[in-house]
Enzyme design. Structure first.
Site, PDB file in Angstrom:
ATOM      1  CD  GLU A   1      -3.061  -1.121   2.124  1.00 23.57           C
ATOM      2  OE1 GLU A   1      -3.073  -0.228   2.990  1.00 23.57           O
ATOM      3  OE2 GLU A   1      -3.959  -1.966   1.996  1.00 23.57           O
TER       4      GLU A   1
ATOM      5  CD  GLU B   1      -3.306  -6.017   3.943  1.00 18.07           C
ATOM      6  OE1 GLU B   1      -2.120  -5.799   3.649  1.00 18.07           O
ATOM      7  OE2 GLU B   1      -3.991  -5.238   4.622  1.00 18.07           O
TER       8      GLU B   1
HETATM    9  C1  GAL Z   1      -4.371  -2.619   5.231  1.00 14.95           C
HETATM   10  C2  GAL Z   1      -2.904  -2.505   5.579  1.00 14.95           C
HETATM   11  C3  GAL Z   1      -2.576  -3.357   6.778  1.00 14.95           C
HETATM   12  C4  GAL Z   1      -3.574  -3.080   7.883  1.00 14.95           C
HETATM   13  C5  GAL Z   1      -4.956  -3.380   7.362  1.00 14.95           C
HETATM   14  C6  GAL Z   1      -6.058  -3.239   8.379  1.00 14.95           C
HETATM   15  O1  GAL Z   1      -4.810  -1.666   4.354  1.00 14.95           O
HETATM   16  O2  GAL Z   1      -2.118  -2.930   4.504  1.00 14.95           O
HETATM   17  O3  GAL Z   1      -1.280  -3.077   7.218  1.00 14.95           O
HETATM   18  O4  GAL Z   1      -3.449  -1.770   8.270  1.00 14.95           O
HETATM   19  O5  GAL Z   1      -5.221  -2.500   6.321  1.00 14.95           O
HETATM   20  O6  GAL Z   1      -7.314  -3.435   7.787  1.00 14.95           O
END
Ligand code: GAL
Length: 832
Positions: free
Chosen positions: A416, A492
């Site tokens: 990100e 993710e």
């Molecule tokens: C994502 C991020 C993670 C964590 C997660 C929580 O966008 O990459 O590190 O913060 O959100 O939902």
């Protein structure tokens, strides 16, 4: 896309627990530690007698105290400030003429190191290992002092990073001509079950002032421990230089590394001098495998189409903090495997060597990730401050350190990254992907993009080989159609939040905060970018070329207590609005390793061994006659639910759908989703027994009963192992304390106190209960149950065979104790 649809024929290799050189000496004991500022802490004459004596790996912050003076975003723990470590040592006679270096596997962070007051250097990044040559500054006949200053800054991490010398330290004592640090690279090409070409690259350093003719003897050792090939080459080690030697051979009928059979080979490299004496030995562990990524079908391991049933993991080990421990890491991975996991994303940094070794041994594939920030800040004191100066070194070092692990299948250049939103953000992406290819042409580069439009429009996605999207299942169809040559996966996914065993009486609550600082465990609650696992399952099924997913997260971790006190991923500043929430609610498993309901939802999709799981608990006094939503998660064909022996009907998975609320960014569908992945009954509450019976082909394959419990009357203890090793004082036993009523029913809502004790040949190490809002620190022997469970961790005393007795008592509870044997165990063969 530089290598789309390219065949990644690979295999990889070494570095194992013992993958090392003969000269490697355990340097982890008897360090002196002081938390605070020390003027001239490197001075030899400084009196550190009164400093604490610690063993490395050490995390100075995990024992807290938790305080809202610190940032809940990073765990509410005192990880920032200054700390000093010192070690006094003398050389043995045989070490005096050697080349001596100190190797740190990772220091969190901003470390600076001195030997005998001589400044050796600094290393800002806490997640990478490094080595300093001590030879010119050593006192050969008297005492030597190593001093390490560690200075993590506040607002430098989006999660709990740990603090101090949290990974292992080694003293590398070698002859002047020796194999370099991380100095082997073994890879196999043209891999099939018939043959593989094993390519070996070795770097030899000569610290002498003269050239020397040496022989390199390379022996390949089979998974059974037999030498199956030996190659000897004469070469000239040039004075003051590092030479690279290449060699390859065809290995017939290789035993491939796979998820089912993670076969591991060893390469033993010896240097012989002209007299034929062996002057250095270095063992590297490797595996032989073929990896292939295609845009149309996905990822193949040895020709077998393999979906990523993946989890993202941060590096802390719950109550043990960030201090690396092999057994604790193994337990985490075992719990993940039992959930059905086959892939790990080391979010968002290079992991411990232990984790990679275990993934090699357990057949888990790994996405090894370098950075969470490039040049643009997510947080005030993040990696952006040193990116320009250090990114190349850190990324190259990560790959050089990790390239021999067969488990690693991709290098991730970032998560990100905010450069996605910048017109020329692609330039950094291009450079980092180039570094990955230069260091290791055998694996693809990747990144996790959350800025869907930015990463595409600004061409970052074009610079890497494999495109990861964070939280964009509703976009899979569009992106696959627009970019048919891209190889894509969910880097993710999900980000649902829940507290183990908590079900508020609003039941299918949406994203609301409660005064107890907990989140209901119906697996539907998350921030605006998050969605229930069901949605990822649906969109993956509709877009089969997507290679799979890495859900956020396998385990809870310290820090980022969304929804409490959290605003978004990149928020600068403090997250303490909802103190005492200070650890995450995102895990499928809590901080102690106890599964939450979501663990079973994944198990129902990712595993075949018959299972059924019911939620919520069945203690709803005052709700008699009122409807309670009951979910069953199963991988069987159908489930019949019984309340107090009376059938409430059978439901068929995939046919009788369960309605759940959904609403998340980029999803334009209805706000309710008929999930084919869960079964739902709305059951008028009556105390007693709720039972699920799962059937496949009309036969009962699994059952689960949840019963209304009476008052908690007793504690039950169970240990994860009956015997643990006392070889090195590193092994741990994990004991679960469970509260039960007089009939032995689990008390699923009991939060009473308990007091622990550990005696015998082990010591109390840590405790916990998985409550994200608890302020009891891990070093406390007095704690509380959280929804009926608590965890006790004890460590075997080094060299002491015997019994550890772990006991627990609580007010009005029948006490319990359990014994665990400590024993000397056989060390794994090192081949040194
Ligand atoms: C994502 C991020 C993670 C964590 C997660 C929580 O966008 O990459 O590190 O913060 O959100 O939902």
């Amino acid at each position: 896309m530089r290598f789309s649809n390219f065949l990644w024929l690979l295999l990889l290799m070494p570095m194992s627990v013992w993958a090392q050189s003969k000269g490697q000496i355990d340097f982890n004991k008897d360090w002196k530690f002081y938390k605070g500022t020390v003027a001239n802490g490197e001075q030899k004459t400084l009196n550190d007698d009164k400093w604490a004596t610690v063993r490395i790996p050490h995390d100075w912050a995990i024992d807290g105290p938790f305080s809202d003076e610190y940032n809940a975003r990073s765990g509410g723990l005192p990880f920032h400030g200054e700390g000093w470590y010192r070690k006094h040592f003398t050389l043995t006679n045989t070490q005096k003429d050697k080349q001596v270096a100190i190797e740190f596997e990772g220091v969190m962070n901003n470390s600076e190191v001195w030997i005998n007051e001589h400044y050796l250097g600094k290393r800002p990044f806490g997640y990478i290992g490094f080595e300093y040559d001590l030879t010119p500054y050593l006192n050969k006949d008297g005492e030597n002092v190593i001093a390490v200053k560690v200075a993590p800054e506040d607002l430098s991490s989006r999660w709990y990073p740990g603090a101090g010398m949290y990974r292992k330290v080694w003293l590398n004592v070698n002859n002047p001509i020796h194999i370099a640090h991380w100095g082997t690279f073994v890879k196999a090409t043209n891999v099939s079950s018939r043959v593989a070409t094993v390519e070996m690259e070795v770097e030899v350093e000569n610290h002498l002032k003269v050239d020397e003719v040496v022989s390199l003897v390379q022996s390949v050792i089979s998974p059974e421990g037999k030498v199956i090939e030996t190659l000897e080459t004469k070469t000239v080690a040039e004075a003051g230089k590092t030479i690279h030697a290449f060699k390859s051979f065809n290995l017939l009928k290789p035993q491939l590394w796979s998820q089912e059979n993670p076969n591991l080979y060893h390469l033993k490299t010896e240097i012989k001098n002209q007299k034929g004496e062996v002057t250095d030995t270095y063992v590297s562990r490797f595996g032989i495998r073929d990896i292939k990524f295609t845009a149309k079908e996905g990822f193949f391991l040895n020709g077998k189409l393999t979906k990523f049933y993946g989890v993202c993991l941060h590096h802390d080990l719950g109550p043990l903090g960030a201090a690396v421990n092999r057994r604790a890491t193994e337990r985490q991975l075992q719990i993940m495997k039992s959930m059905g996991v086959n892939a790990i994303r080391t979010s968002h940094n290079p992991p411990s060597t232990e984790l990679l070794e275990l993934c090699d041994e357990m057949g888990l594939v790994v996405l090894d990730e370098a950075f969470d920030e490039w040049k643009i800040a997510k947080i005030e004191n993040g990696y952006h401050k040193v990116f320009d100066e250090w990114h190349e070194r850190d990324l190259r070092d990560m790959i050089r350190r990790d390239r021999n692990h067969p488990s690693i299948i991709m290098w991730s250049i970032g998560n990100e990254i905010l450069e996605q939103g910048q017109k020329d953000g692609w330039k950094v992406a291009q450079r980092l992907a180039e570094i990955c290819h230069e260091e290791d042409p055998s694996r693809p580069s990747t990144a996790g993009f959350n800025n869907y439009y930015g990463s595409i429009k600004n061409k970052l996605a074009d610079q890497i080989d494999i495109v990861g999207f964070n939280y964009k299942p509703a976009k899979y169809k569009e992106v696959v159609e627009a970019h048919p040559d891209w190889i894509i996966y969910g880097s993710e996914t999900e980000s649902v939040t829940s507290s183990r065993g908590v079900y508020h009486d609003t039941f299918l609550e949406k994203y609301t905060k409660f005064s107890d600082n907990q989140v209901t465990s119906y697996d539907i609650v998350g921030p605006v970018w998050a969605y229930p696992p069901d949605m990822e399952f649906k969109f993956q099924a509709e877009n089969p070329s997507i290679m799979g997913e890495f859900m956020w997260t396998g385990f809870d971790y310290f820090g980022e207590p969304t929804p409490y006190g959290g605003r978004d991923n990149s928020t600068n500043g403090y997250w303490n609005d909802d103190w005492p929430s200070k650890s995450s609610y995102f895990g499928a498993v809590d901080l102690c390793g106890f599964p939450k309901d979501r663990y079973y939802l994944y198990q129902s999709q990712w595993t075949d061994t018959p299972m059924v799981h019911l939620l919520p608990h069945w203690n709803w006094k005052g709700f008699e006659g009122k409807e309670i939503p009951v979910f069953a998660y199963t991988n069987a064909e159908e489930v019949e639910l019984f309340l107090n022996g009376k059938s409430l009907g059978k439901k068929v998975k995939g046919v009788d759908k369960a309605m759940i609320p959904v609403k998340f960014r980029f999803y334009e569908g209805p706000n309710n989703f008929e999930s084919p992945y869960r079964l739902r009954w709305d059951v008028p509450y009556a105390a007693g027994e709720l039972k699920a019976v799962a059937y496949t082909d009309g036969k009962v394959v699994s059952e689960e009963i949840i019963a209304t419990s009476g008052r908690a009357k007793a504690i039950e203890l169970s240990a994860d192992r009956k015997v643990i090793s006392c070889n090195d004082g590193e092994d741990l036993v994990f004991v679960t304390a469970k509260a039960v009523d007089q009939n032995g029913n689990f008390c699923a809502t009991f939060n009473g106190e308990l007091q622990l004790d550990v005696k015998g040949t082990g010591t109390f190490e840590a405790s916990g209960n998985g409550d994200a809002a608890s302020l009891i620190t891990a070093n406390s022997k007095k704690l509380k149950f959280f929804n009926g469970l608590a965890l006790i961790i004890a460590r075997a005393n080094e060299g002491q065979e015997g019994m550890i007795t772990i006991s627990a008592k609580g007010k009005k509870l029948k006490a319990a104790s359990i014994q665990v044997e400590t024993k000397k165990t056989k060390e794994p063969e090192s081949f040194l």
